[in-house]
Design an enzyme around this catalytic site. Structure first.
Site, PDB file in Angstrom:
ATOM      1  N   HIS A  24       0.814  -1.228   0.000  1.00  0.00           N
ATOM      2  CA  HIS A  24       0.000   0.000   0.000  1.00  0.00           C
ATOM      3  C   HIS A  24       0.847   1.278   0.000  1.00  0.00           C
ATOM      4  O   HIS A  24       0.733   2.145   0.859  1.00  0.00           O
ATOM      5  CB  HIS A  24      -1.088   0.017   1.076  1.00  0.00           C
ATOM      6  CG  HIS A  24      -0.741  -0.506   2.432  1.00  0.00           C
ATOM      7  ND1 HIS A  24       0.209   0.075   3.224  1.00  0.00           N
ATOM      8  CD2 HIS A  24      -1.242  -1.535   3.142  1.00  0.00           C
ATOM      9  CE1 HIS A  24       0.274  -0.574   4.354  1.00  0.00           C
ATOM     10  NE2 HIS A  24      -0.579  -1.558   4.337  1.00  0.00           N
ATOM     11  N   HIS A  79      -5.088 -10.672  13.227  1.00  0.00           N
ATOM     12  CA  HIS A  79      -5.257  -9.487  12.383  1.00  0.00           C
ATOM     13  C   HIS A  79      -5.764  -9.973  11.034  1.00  0.00           C
ATOM     14  O   HIS A  79      -5.265 -10.974  10.515  1.00  0.00           O
ATOM     15  CB  HIS A  79      -3.878  -8.820  12.275  1.00  0.00           C
ATOM     16  CG  HIS A  79      -3.761  -7.647  11.373  1.00  0.00           C
ATOM     17  ND1 HIS A  79      -4.753  -6.737  11.165  1.00  0.00           N
ATOM     18  CD2 HIS A  79      -2.698  -7.222  10.627  1.00  0.00           C
ATOM     19  CE1 HIS A  79      -4.315  -5.796  10.333  1.00  0.00           C
ATOM     20  NE2 HIS A  79      -3.076  -6.076   9.990  1.00  0.00           N
ATOM     21  N   GLU A  81      -5.738  -8.334   8.052  1.00  0.00           N
ATOM     22  CA  GLU A  81      -5.151  -7.844   6.807  1.00  0.00           C
ATOM     23  C   GLU A  81      -4.651  -9.048   6.010  1.00  0.00           C
ATOM     24  O   GLU A  81      -4.199 -10.053   6.582  1.00  0.00           O
ATOM     25  CB  GLU A  81      -4.011  -6.840   7.069  1.00  0.00           C
ATOM     26  CG  GLU A  81      -3.626  -6.124   5.787  1.00  0.00           C
ATOM     27  CD  GLU A  81      -2.784  -4.865   5.996  1.00  0.00           C
ATOM     28  OE1 GLU A  81      -2.257  -4.649   7.106  1.00  0.00           O
ATOM     29  OE2 GLU A  81      -2.660  -4.086   5.017  1.00  0.00           O
ATOM     30  N   HIS A 147      -1.989  -2.122  13.775  1.00  0.00           N
ATOM     31  CA  HIS A 147      -2.291  -0.864  13.125  1.00  0.00           C
ATOM     32  C   HIS A 147      -3.662  -0.848  12.470  1.00  0.00           C
ATOM     33  O   HIS A 147      -3.982   0.075  11.695  1.00  0.00           O
ATOM     34  CB  HIS A 147      -1.197  -0.564  12.073  1.00  0.00           C
ATOM     35  CG  HIS A 147      -1.227  -1.527  10.899  1.00  0.00           C
ATOM     36  ND1 HIS A 147      -1.337  -1.095   9.599  1.00  0.00           N
ATOM     37  CD2 HIS A 147      -1.229  -2.883  10.810  1.00  0.00           C
ATOM     38  CE1 HIS A 147      -1.350  -2.106   8.766  1.00  0.00           C
ATOM     39  NE2 HIS A 147      -1.287  -3.213   9.484  1.00  0.00           N
ATOM     40  N   ASP A 166       1.712  -7.631  13.645  1.00  0.00           N
ATOM     41  CA  ASP A 166       2.530  -6.656  12.901  1.00  0.00           C
ATOM     42  C   ASP A 166       3.518  -5.907  13.796  1.00  0.00           C
ATOM     43  O   ASP A 166       4.575  -5.451  13.319  1.00  0.00           O
ATOM     44  CB  ASP A 166       1.625  -5.619  12.218  1.00  0.00           C
ATOM     45  CG  ASP A 166       1.044  -6.138  10.912  1.00  0.00           C
ATOM     46  OD1 ASP A 166       1.702  -6.959  10.254  1.00  0.00           O
ATOM     47  OD2 ASP A 166      -0.062  -5.716  10.553  1.00  0.00           O
ATOM     48  N   TYR A 195      10.104   0.218   8.759  1.00  0.00           N
ATOM     49  CA  TYR A 195       8.810  -0.419   9.040  1.00  0.00           C
ATOM     50  C   TYR A 195       7.952   0.499   9.909  1.00  0.00           C
ATOM     51  O   TYR A 195       6.780   0.748   9.631  1.00  0.00           O
ATOM     52  CB  TYR A 195       9.082  -1.742   9.749  1.00  0.00           C
ATOM     53  CG  TYR A 195       7.894  -2.620  10.011  1.00  0.00           C
ATOM     54  CD1 TYR A 195       7.560  -3.628   9.123  1.00  0.00           C
ATOM     55  CD2 TYR A 195       7.127  -2.470  11.159  1.00  0.00           C
ATOM     56  CE1 TYR A 195       6.488  -4.465   9.370  1.00  0.00           C
ATOM     57  CE2 TYR A 195       6.061  -3.297  11.419  1.00  0.00           C
ATOM     58  CZ  TYR A 195       5.743  -4.297  10.518  1.00  0.00           C
ATOM     59  OH  TYR A 195       4.678  -5.114  10.782  1.00  0.00           O
ATOM     60  N   HIS A 226       6.129 -10.355  10.720  1.00  0.00           N
ATOM     61  CA  HIS A 226       7.037  -9.993   9.611  1.00  0.00           C
ATOM     62  C   HIS A 226       8.472 -10.003  10.130  1.00  0.00           C
ATOM     63  O   HIS A 226       8.759  -9.438  11.194  1.00  0.00           O
ATOM     64  CB  HIS A 226       6.740  -8.585   9.083  1.00  0.00           C
ATOM     65  CG  HIS A 226       5.399  -8.444   8.427  1.00  0.00           C
ATOM     66  ND1 HIS A 226       5.105  -9.004   7.202  1.00  0.00           N
ATOM     67  CD2 HIS A 226       4.274  -7.795   8.823  1.00  0.00           C
ATOM     68  CE1 HIS A 226       3.856  -8.704   6.882  1.00  0.00           C
ATOM     69  NE2 HIS A 226       3.328  -7.976   7.849  1.00  0.00           N
TER      70      HIS A 226
HETATM   71 FE1  FEO Z   1      -1.287  -5.261   8.834  1.00  0.00          FE
HETATM   72 FE2  FEO Z   1       1.194  -7.379   8.130  1.00  0.00          FE
HETATM   73  O1  FEO Z   1      -0.544  -6.730   8.030  1.00  0.00           O
END
Ligand code: FEO
Length: 402
Positions: A24, A79, A81, A147, A166, A195, A226
């Site tokens: 994004h 999460h 996402e 987030h 995240d 990040y 991540h």
């Molecule tokens: Fe908010 Fe790594 O996804």
């Protein structure tokens, strides 16, 4: 495609994505990221998060080295996402879990992405809720807006393990899984800042509220979704301290000049502003938006207490790459900065004032009027740019001392 045992009977079974860059608008260069998913073997076998759609084959291969998918009892979605939930539908169909845990707010995003969830055994959880999986418990802690509204973390007290989704991550695609195995400390430092400054920065106030909650937990491992896993109390304390520093955004005696130029006049002004800053004792990074991605500029801002923006006037406004840069920067809501603006023009000359308004809209302190110059900068204009640098430098030094 081996799983990696991170604690006894707890495995990393994620995916290393060496190719994906655009996240994004944030360019995860130079080498992608990982989508970390974890498998806990106990009386109830638990899958913690999934991976991006298309990466599920690798996750299933790693999982199969530990146990077959149908032996999974619970799936926890920290999460929704899609880098973590993209493969959820496939995993639900393969594992047929007895229960799927998600935060209260995660129910909405789960329903939005997966209409099939109405037939899934979903259970919403809130902060403090816990489940027993045999020898271990999983305690859920919502981390709203860290987030996304649905974000939560999972704590396993018996293992002193925080699966943090995240938060505390970095976009590092590598064959090593642990921070202590990654030997390039400078690169690691850069990636943590990159990040945070491209994802977490707008939520700095929430970070500062969440950190004391995390610090109360007995943790010797933080496993984010991540990048690298923080192993050992020293590594855990280090990433928490880094987050506190980044979220506090205390002024730093360093400046960032970000600019675009048409026929090198604004560029010459940028160099003169840079001289003023450096000669006043403020190290400065000069970044052209033609040569630097907007996410690289944001990463640089992590160490800078001042931002000076330059653009020539083009069609009565600023150049489009600067507009993109400032839109991106404003969305990430940096706090506590000093600003300055400059630019050249041929006839109308609106850009410097507009840049100043952009910086004001980010609540930056503006100790000087914008500097503008018609056509080519002459000695007087370059002197005015130098003075702009000096003025911002003095304001920044005062702010850093204060
Ligand atoms: Fe908010 Fe790594 O996804």
């Amino acid at each position: 495609m081996q799983p990696v045992e991170i604690k006894k009977d707890i495995y990393w079974i994620g995916y290393v994505d060496y190719d994906h860059r655009d996240f994004h608008g944030y360019s995860r260069s130079p080498d992608g990221s990982t989508y970390n998913a974890y498998l806990i073997k106990d009386e109830k076998n638990v899958l913690m998060d999934t991976v991006y759609s298309g990466c599920e084959g690798t996750l299933l291969c790693r999982m199969a080295k530990v146990l077959p998918p149908e032996k999974i009892d619970y799936i926890v979605c920290n999460h929704m996402e899609l880098d973590h939930a993209g493969a959820l539908k496939t995993l639900v169909e393969r594992c047929k879990p007895e229960k799927i845990f998600v935060s209260q707010t995660g129910l909405k995003s789960m329903a939005g992405y997966f209409p099939d969830m109405k037939d899934w055994p979903v259970q919403a959880v809130k902060s403090g809720d816990s489940i027993s999986i045999g020898k271990r418990n999983i305690v859920f802690q919502e981390t709203r807006m860290l987030h996304w509204p649905d974000s939560m973390v999972s704590y396993i007290p018996e293992e002193k393990l925080l699966i943090s989704n995240d938060i505390f991550g970095q976009n590092i695609a590598s064959t090593v899984r642990f921070r202590d195995e990654y030997t390039d400390d400078g690169e690691y430092d850069h990636r943590v800042k990159e990040y945070f400054y491209n994802i977490v920065l707008p939520y700095s106030p929430m970070v500062l509220k969440a950190l004391p909650v995390v610090e109360k937990l007995d943790i010797d491992m933080v496993a984010p979704d991540h990048g690298l896993i923080h192993r050992g109390t020293k590594a855990v304390a280090d990433i928490i301290a880094r987050y506190r520093t980044m979220a506090e955004q205390k002024p730093q005696q360093r400046a960032l000049i970000v600019y675009d130029t048409m026929w090198h006049s604004t560029e010459a002004m940028a160099y003169a502003v840079c001289s003023g800053l450096e000669e006043s004792g403020v190290p400065t990074r000069l970044m052209s938006v033609k040569s630097n991605h907007h996410s690289a500029v944001m990463t640089e801002l992590a160490d800078c207490g001042a931002v000076l923006a330059g653009s020539p006037t083009h069609n009565n406004t600023i150049l489009p790459l600067m507009a993109a840069q400032l839109t991106y920067m404003k969305g990430l809501r940096p706090l506590n900065r000093i600003g300055g603006a400059f630019g050249s023009y041929g006839w109308s000359g609106e850009a410097p004032k507009q840049l100043q308004e952009w910086l004001a809209s980010m609540n930056m302190e503006l100790p000087a009027e914008p500097v503008k110059c018609i056509w080519r900068p002459n000695g007087d204009t370059l002197k005015a740019c130098h003075t702009l640098g000096v003025t911002v430098a003095e304001a920044l030094k005062k702010k850093c001392q204060g």
